[in-house]
Scaffold this active site. Structure first.
Site, PDB file in Angstrom:
ATOM      1  N   HIS A 185     -49.059 -60.149 -25.968  1.00 53.21           N
ATOM      2  CA  HIS A 185     -50.489 -59.850 -26.032  1.00 53.21           C
ATOM      3  C   HIS A 185     -51.248 -61.072 -26.507  1.00 53.21           C
ATOM      4  CE1 HIS A 185     -51.307 -59.599 -30.433  1.00 53.21           C
ATOM      5  NE2 HIS A 185     -50.030 -59.323 -30.504  1.00 53.21           N
ATOM      6  N   CYS A 186     -52.548 -61.101 -26.164  1.00 52.43           N
ATOM      7  CA  CYS A 186     -53.435 -62.140 -26.654  1.00 52.43           C
ATOM      8  C   CYS A 186     -54.506 -61.448 -27.490  1.00 52.43           C
ATOM      9  CB  CYS A 186     -54.036 -62.933 -25.498  1.00 52.43           C
ATOM     10  SG  CYS A 186     -55.007 -61.923 -24.363  1.00 52.43           S
ATOM     11  N   ALA A 187     -55.672 -62.050 -27.600  1.00 51.99           N
ATOM     12  CA  ALA A 187     -56.700 -61.499 -28.479  1.00 51.99           C
ATOM     13  C   ALA A 187     -57.248 -60.168 -27.985  1.00 51.99           C
ATOM     14  CB  ALA A 187     -57.847 -62.499 -28.625  1.00 51.99           C
ATOM     15  N   THR A 188     -57.232 -59.958 -26.670  1.00 52.06           N
ATOM     16  CA  THR A 188     -57.862 -58.753 -26.126  1.00 52.06           C
ATOM     17  C   THR A 188     -56.961 -57.945 -25.212  1.00 52.06           C
ATOM     18  OG1 THR A 188     -58.764 -60.000 -24.254  1.00 52.06           O
ATOM     19  CG2 THR A 188     -60.155 -59.811 -26.206  1.00 52.06           C
ATOM     20  N   ARG A 189     -55.876 -58.557 -24.689  1.00 49.60           N
ATOM     21  CA  ARG A 189     -55.143 -57.933 -23.600  1.00 49.60           C
ATOM     22  C   ARG A 189     -53.656 -57.792 -23.874  1.00 49.60           C
ATOM     23  NH1 ARG A 189     -57.497 -62.164 -19.534  1.00 49.60           N
ATOM     24  NH2 ARG A 189     -58.409 -62.918 -21.451  1.00 49.60           N
TER      25      ARG A 189
END
Length: 628
Positions: free
Chosen positions: A25-29
């Site tokens: 995952h990243c900051a939003t997804r």
């Protein structure tokens, strides 16, 4: 649903654990690498609670949950058994995806994204210093010196940062990269800015004919040196015995690459960089704001394509050369318009899930991340997205006319305000943001979105009122069998990629994937609704069934292009009569699905409404039985 329940549904909709190679995952997804894209039930995922959108990009299926929520969802899916991988591992796998241009632009992004935070911080420092000056404060000499250290250091050592990051991306030793990069700006070399100012400092002439200066503020030469240097280091390491690798490889790499960097790559690509900078400034300075209009109009399209990281290179070049970044304001206009279009959808829709999706996605856009707004809302309904491009173009043109230029990059819209506080452009910046918002909102609200279900309900209500006032009350309902209005392959209504139809909210029925572009009457009936766009028809059969035939999903956005209605409201038709025609190729070219729904909208008036067809259906074949 709680997070664990949502996580279970996500895994099921991904095709189960066995269809997932890895998740990160990243900051939003949530970023998922799957084995078979065809096994993903995208409709289910996109309509799950807390999901703000989902799409494929760079070889990953990316599910947008938003900041904070994504961390919790990642923990839940991992706890339920999904295999994990680092973002670097996923990038390595995703790097194999796309054409050469897309891969090259992704590489630019991988190199420059880690550098952006220090450029952002430097821009904010400039803003604070400018604000204090604007307020009439006189800073002591030592404080002024300190602020110059804060604002100038990142640009002085910029080549070192670029070479370091490039070595990291291309598999070299980052420590060797940063030392090589710092050699390019050594105090032993004439300072590039001092030479360019035309003062007493001049370029050094090596071997009597090679002019050499430091590469302060250079970006492209440092990037090329980093690429060549990393590949050269890896090649050296392959032939050097392990026992002396620690001594020989760094020595040879620094020796060879410092010579190439200072005497060949640096001078050549410094000229290329200057031409790129001249071309960029020429576009930005086009008269009447045309440069901003063009860039503001296409920026979000470039975001969709995934190659928007090219702007990082150009913005850093502008900041290094002039400490001013006109791109920032233009990009802000595009992002503001995108968020405003999402707000308009949220305000206008009666769908509670879409409302809860639209407003957080818009907030994300105003904080600088437009993907939730693009993929979660605007691109799904298409018109809001393209109308936001128009608003972004006008806002970008205004930014160019006003001469807006931020003192940094990487932050936009609300956070980006800090880049204009100290340079005397805050009022103009806020004006540009306001214009972009108003245009994006107004265009979308008036022309870009309409709840189709609501429209159909209003038309039906009007028809019932007319019946009541004219006394034209229909006879008692009868059992009847409807024949197919479309030739093609039957699709279960629950499998249709539109929740309004697949949920049964409009009534029960079937769907057909067309093999011919003709719509037939399914029974003897009166045409109660004939949409002017030709994409849908409402019928009242002589036995009382109210039937909606809807050609394609979201085809209302085509405004009748590719459709031709052969009947009008009030016409009487016989079973098998042609109601209209459509062009499936045009529907496909618009990126839409031509699956056609056949719905009995007064299902509640019957004891049963049951599909009776499977497989392929030809003209005249029975498809639905209704019984009282």
């Amino acid at each position: 649903m709680n997070n664990q329940e949502i996580a279970k549904k996500v895994i099921d909709a991904l095709g189960g654990r066995e269809n997932v190679n890895s998740v990160a995952h990243c900051a939003t997804r949530l970023r998922v690498m799957v084995k078979d894209e065809g096994k993903i039930n995208k409709e289910v995922i996109e309509n799950l609670e807390k999901v703000q959108g989902a799409f494929f990009n760079s070889g990953q299926y990316q599910i947008i949950f938003g900041t904070g929520t994504v961390n919790k969802m990642y923990d839940e899916v991992v706890a339920l058994g999904l295999p994990t991988s680092s973002k670097d591992d996923m990038k390595a796998e995703a790097a194999k995806q796309g054409n050469w241009f897309q891969r090259a632009i992704r590489t630019f992004g991988d190199v420059f994204v880690p550098i952006i935070p220090v450029i952002v911080a430097t821009g904010l420092f400039m803003g604070v210093r400018g604000l204090l000056t604007a307020l009439g404060m006189t800073l002591p000499a030592d404080v002024t010196t300190y602020t110059q250290i804060l604002t100038d250091t990142a640009f002085i050592i910029l080549p070192g940062l670029v070479v370091w990051s490039t070595f990291r991306v291309f598999g070299g030793n980052p420590a060797v990269g940063i030392v090589l990069g710092m050699m390019l700006v050594s105090d032993s070399l004439p300072n590039a800015w001092a030479v360019a100012s035309g003062g007493e400092v001049t370029a050094m002439n090596f071997f009597g004919f090679i002019p050499v200066v430091g590469l302060q503020g250079s970006v492209l030469p440092a990037f090329i040196i980093g690429v060549v240097g990393a590949k050269f280091e890896k090649a050296v390491r392959k032939v050097v015995p392990d026992v002396i690798d620690l001594l020989v490889t760094p020595f040879v790499t620094l020796l060879v690459m410092s010579i190439l960097g200072l005497f060949v790559i640096g001078p050549v690509f410094h000229v290329v960089e200057n031409y790129i900078l001249i071309a960029t400034k020429a576009i930005l300075s086009l008269p009447f704001g045309l440069g901003g209009f063009l860039i503001g109009g296409v920026h979000q399209l470039i975001v969709v394509s995934g190659v928007h990281h090219i702007f990082n290179l150009l913005e850093v070049q502008l900041l290094a050369a002039d400490h001013a970044n006109p791109f920032n304001a233009i990009i802000t206009a595009a992002m503001t318009a995108q968020g405003a279009a999402t707000v308009a959808v949220g305000v206008k829709t009666k769908n509670p899930k879409l409302k809860t999706l639209a407003f957080p996605a818009a907030l994300s856009a105003f904080l600088g991340i437009t993907e939730p707004a693009i993929f979660g809302v605007n691109l799904r309904f298409r018109k809001p997205f393209f109308l936001s491009l128009i608003a972004g173009a006008i806002g970008g043109g205004l930014a160019s006319i006003l001469g807006l230029a931020g003192t940094g990059n990487g932050i936009t819209v609300i956070p980006g305000t800090m880049l204009y506080i100290g340079n005397g452009q805050l009022a103009q910046y806020l004006l540009m943001v306001a214009v972009s918002f108003v245009l994006g909102f107004a265009l979308t609200y008036m022309f870009g979105y309409e709840d189709e279900k609501e429209v159909a309900t209003e038309v039906e209500t009007e028809r019932l009122v007319q019946e009541e006032t004219t006394g034209n009350i229909p006879a008692a309902l009868q059992n009847e069998t409807l024949v197919t209005p479309i030739v093609g392959d039957v699709v279960a209504l629950a499998d249709v990629n539109d929740p309004v139809f697949s949920s049964g909210a409009m009534g029960q029925g079937i769907a057909v994937k067309p093999s011919q572009g003709v719509v037939y009457a399914p029974a003897d009936a009166e045409v109660s609704i004939a949409f002017p766009t030709g994409h849908a028809f409402g019928l009242k059969t002589t036995d009382g069934a109210e039937v909606l035939i809807h050609v394609g999903i979201d085809t209302v956005t085509m405004n009748g292009d590719g459709f031709e209605a052969k009947v009008a409201q009030g016409d009487k038709v016989k079973a098998g009569d042609v109601l209209g025609t459509f062009d499936s190729n045009k529907i496909a070219a618009a990126g839409l699905d031509d699956t056609t729904m056949v719905i009995v909208t007064n299902t509640a008036d019957y004891a049963s409404v049951a599909p009776v067809a499977t497989g392929s259906v030809a003209k005249g074949d029975a498809v639905i039985e209704v019984k009282i």
